[in-house]
Scaffold this motif. Structure first.
Motif, PDB file in Angstrom:
ATOM      1  N   ILE A  57       0.838  -1.196   0.000  1.00 47.44           N
ATOM      2  CA  ILE A  57       0.000   0.000   0.000  1.00 47.44           C
ATOM      3  C   ILE A  57       0.877   1.251   0.000  1.00 47.44           C
ATOM      4  O   ILE A  57       0.499   2.294  -0.548  1.00 47.44           O
ATOM      5  CB  ILE A  57      -0.984   0.009   1.208  1.00 47.44           C
ATOM      6  N   PHE A  58       2.060   1.153   0.594  1.00 41.93           N
ATOM      7  CA  PHE A  58       3.004   2.267   0.550  1.00 41.93           C
ATOM      8  C   PHE A  58       3.413   2.557  -0.900  1.00 41.93           C
ATOM      9  O   PHE A  58       3.452   3.714  -1.331  1.00 41.93           O
ATOM     10  CB  PHE A  58       4.235   1.940   1.395  1.00 41.93           C
ATOM     11  N   MET A  59       3.725   1.507  -1.658  1.00 44.77           N
ATOM     12  CA  MET A  59       4.099   1.687  -3.060  1.00 44.77           C
ATOM     13  C   MET A  59       2.966   2.332  -3.853  1.00 44.77           C
ATOM     14  O   MET A  59       3.191   3.213  -4.678  1.00 44.77           O
ATOM     15  CB  MET A  59       4.469   0.353  -3.704  1.00 44.77           C
ATOM     16  N   VAL A  60       1.742   1.861  -3.610  1.00 49.11           N
ATOM     17  CA  VAL A  60       0.595   2.357  -4.372  1.00 49.11           C
ATOM     18  C   VAL A  60       0.339   3.825  -4.064  1.00 49.11           C
ATOM     19  O   VAL A  60       0.110   4.637  -4.974  1.00 49.11           O
ATOM     20  CB  VAL A  60      -0.651   1.500  -4.067  1.00 49.11           C
ATOM     21  N   THR A  61       0.365   4.207  -2.782  1.00 43.95           N
ATOM     22  CA  THR A  61       0.133   5.608  -2.430  1.00 43.95           C
ATOM     23  C   THR A  61       1.311   6.481  -2.852  1.00 43.95           C
ATOM     24  O   THR A  61       1.113   7.638  -3.253  1.00 43.95           O
ATOM     25  CB  THR A  61      -0.114   5.766  -0.922  1.00 43.95           C
ATOM     26  N   LEU A  62       2.507   5.946  -2.770  1.00 50.63           N
ATOM     27  CA  LEU A  62       3.691   6.685  -3.203  1.00 50.63           C
ATOM     28  C   LEU A  62       3.571   7.083  -4.665  1.00 50.63           C
ATOM     29  O   LEU A  62       3.869   8.218  -5.050  1.00 50.63           O
ATOM     30  CB  LEU A  62       4.938   5.833  -2.998  1.00 50.63           C
ATOM     31  N   ASP A  63       3.086   6.159  -5.494  1.00 50.03           N
ATOM     32  CA  ASP A  63       3.037   6.420  -6.929  1.00 50.03           C
ATOM     33  C   ASP A  63       1.896   7.339  -7.335  1.00 50.03           C
ATOM     34  O   ASP A  63       1.820   7.746  -8.495  1.00 50.03           O
ATOM     35  CB  ASP A  63       2.963   5.093  -7.696  1.00 50.03           C
ATOM     36  N   ASN A  64       1.016   7.672  -6.402  1.00 47.24           N
ATOM     37  CA  ASN A  64       0.019   8.702  -6.685  1.00 47.24           C
ATOM     38  C   ASN A  64       0.666  10.076  -6.807  1.00 47.24           C
ATOM     39  O   ASN A  64       0.238  10.912  -7.598  1.00 47.24           O
ATOM     40  CB  ASN A  64      -1.044   8.736  -5.578  1.00 47.24           C
TER      41      ASN A  64
END
Length: 494
Positions: A57-64
């Motif tokens: 989830i960190f990766m997903v939010t980071l890429d926003n």
């Protein structure tokens, strides 16, 4: 009963039911084949579970937001237009939003952990493709595939956490999970700026590859498989929901560039709306719906999704433009621009866990209302203060206010969305809430970019500020509307 107590009791009853069923099954198995009996799997440490669901989830939010501070550099390197810049953001959020419900529904039926791992894998491979991009269309395509992978990660991360964590640790775990999500938001602009300045913008995406490999290994070794209540697939529902959301968001994204009254945009918006209505009608008739409409009988679930929509639209629409302000207007480097956003983006990492831990005592509704009021006020402040010569000291307090507002919003919204439904419906509820959030991001970026283009542009510093100010005012108004709606949230999730 408070929001956290509600979800705790629901999970406790589900756990007792599962335990009873498991004991009966084991007794039967032992009577027939004693050698087939195996000891129950030992509970995993909280840190391991949080790592398994938190890293993805960190990766997903980071890429926003990781591309936000890199947009000016990418624009020059690839010769990208304003439309291309929007697509670098929206190519990610469009399939993300369109397939969240689909991914959650498939996870409920074929296995949440299995779908979660598939999402991480797709996201990681797409990150490698983005790292290889040398033209705008290649980066846009890779970002779209990233969005597909993220659609499987986001709704199932919190669902798998709620399944894996015991009752006594769940409140703290959800708060920490919110902090991890906030950390992705916090370091996104800084990581993007640091990588662009120290290496090359392509490395923004290459960094996801080793992290994704670790995330897959952790998910396989730490998380247990689980499923939702429905066992049968809903093919027609999958097609109607995905196609309807895709066309709706695509129409919103194309509106500023092609004109809201153009045949292209109107055709997509009308067709998308018809498909969504057909989807809802089918869900009301289907015996095994992918989105049970009974979810929306809960006032808490319905209103928290409305607040999620306004929060995402106003906030991320403003961030899309503000992230470029320091570079375009004040001539700062990507890293320096990212560092200046830290009071906004770092605060949720600290505030979100506290909001999760103390949400029961203070009230989830109170935290959401306070968060939206702070956020709307901060965005309005930034809009009023923004000039070509504004000093950072005139903005830093507003940035910090915005960060606290976001931090007060993340965990309570997730808690109320899950606590308003049964344990078996948590997967689809998480998918619905994430769908609304990503729809808000796409709508917010498109709407505020349209306002920006109507009043200004990139030609001069003054032109950028002339477009920025009215766009940010619109963002503040959208968030303020959400603050008003939040006043009608129930005191307790139901």
């Amino acid at each position: 009963m408070t929001g956290y107590q509600s979800i705790t009791n629901v999970v406790r009853r589900s756990y007792q039911s599962i335990t009873t069923t498991g004991e009966r099954s084991m007794s039967t198995s032992t009577a027939v084949r004693p050698q087939a009996s195996r000891p129950a799997r030992r509970p995993r440490p909280l840190a391991a579970v949080l790592a398994a669901v938190g890293i993805p989830i960190f990766m997903v939010t980071l890429d926003n937001l990781v591309v936000s501070t890199a947009l000016p550099v990418i624009r020059e390197d690839l010769g990208a237009s304003l439309t291309d810049l929007q697509w670098f953001v929206n190519a990610y959020t469009l399939p993300f939003a369109a397939f969240l419900l689909t991914a959650a529904a498939l996870g409920d039926r074929i296995g949440r952990r299995r779908m979660f791992i598939a999402g991480i894998t797709v996201f990681t491979l797409a990150s490698a493709a983005a790292g290889l991009a040398s033209e705008s269309w290649q980066l846009t395509l890779a970002r779209a595939i990233q969005g597909l992978g993220g659609a499987a990660v986001a709704p199932l991360s919190l669902t798998l956490l709620a399944q894996a964590v015991p009752d006594r640790l769940r409140t703290a775990a959800v708060g920490i999970w919110g902090g991890i999500s906030g950390l992705g938001v916090a370091v996104g602009p800084v990581v993007g700026g640091a990588v662009v300045e120290g290496l090359d913008w392509h490395w923004i995406f290459w960094l996801n590859v080793p992290v994704g490999v670790v995330a897959v290994i952790l998910a396989i070794t730490v998380l247990d498989e689980s499923r939702g209540g429905a066992r049968r697939l809903d093919p027609l529902g999958l097609v109607l929901s995905a196609a309807g959301m895709l066309l709706l968001i695509w129409g919103v994204v194309d509106g500023p560039d092609h004109g809201w009254a153009s045949a292209r945009v109107l055709g997509m918006l009308i067709t998308g709306a018809v498909l969504v209505i057909a989807f809802l009608f089918w869900q009301s008739r289907n015996t095994t719906p992918m989105l049970p409409l009974s979810l929306f009988r809960s006032r808490g679930f319905s209103l928290v999704n409305l607040v999620t929509l306004t929060f995402s639209a106003g906030t991320f629409g403003a961030v899309f433009l503000l992230a470029q302000f320091f570079q375009v207007v004040q001539g700062l480097s990507p890293l320096d621009s990212g560092l200046r956003t830290l009071p906004w983006t770092m605060a949720p990492m600290v505030v979100a866990p506290l909001a999760g831990i103390f949400g029961d005592r203070l009230g989830q509704r109170n935290l959401i209302v306070a968060g939206q009021v702070l956020l709307a006020g901060a965005i309005l402040w930034i809009g009023l203060a923004s000039t070509t010569t504004v000093s950072y000291s005139d903005l830093v307090i507003a940035f910090a206010m915005a960060g606290v507002g976001m931090g007060l919003t993340f965990a309570p919204i997730s808690t109320m969305a899950l606590a308003s439904v049964s344990e078996q419906q948590r997967g689809v509820a998480s998918g619905a809430n994430n769908t609304v959030r990503e729809l808000g991001v796409a709508v917010g970026v498109a709407t505020l970019a349209s306002v920006f283009s109507s009043y200004g542009g990139y030609t001069t510093h003054t032109a950028f500020v002339d477009g920025l100010r009215p766009a940010v005012f619109v963002g503040a108004a959208i968030v303020a509307a959400g603050a008003v709606a939040a006043l009608w949230l129930p005191r307790r999730a139901s």
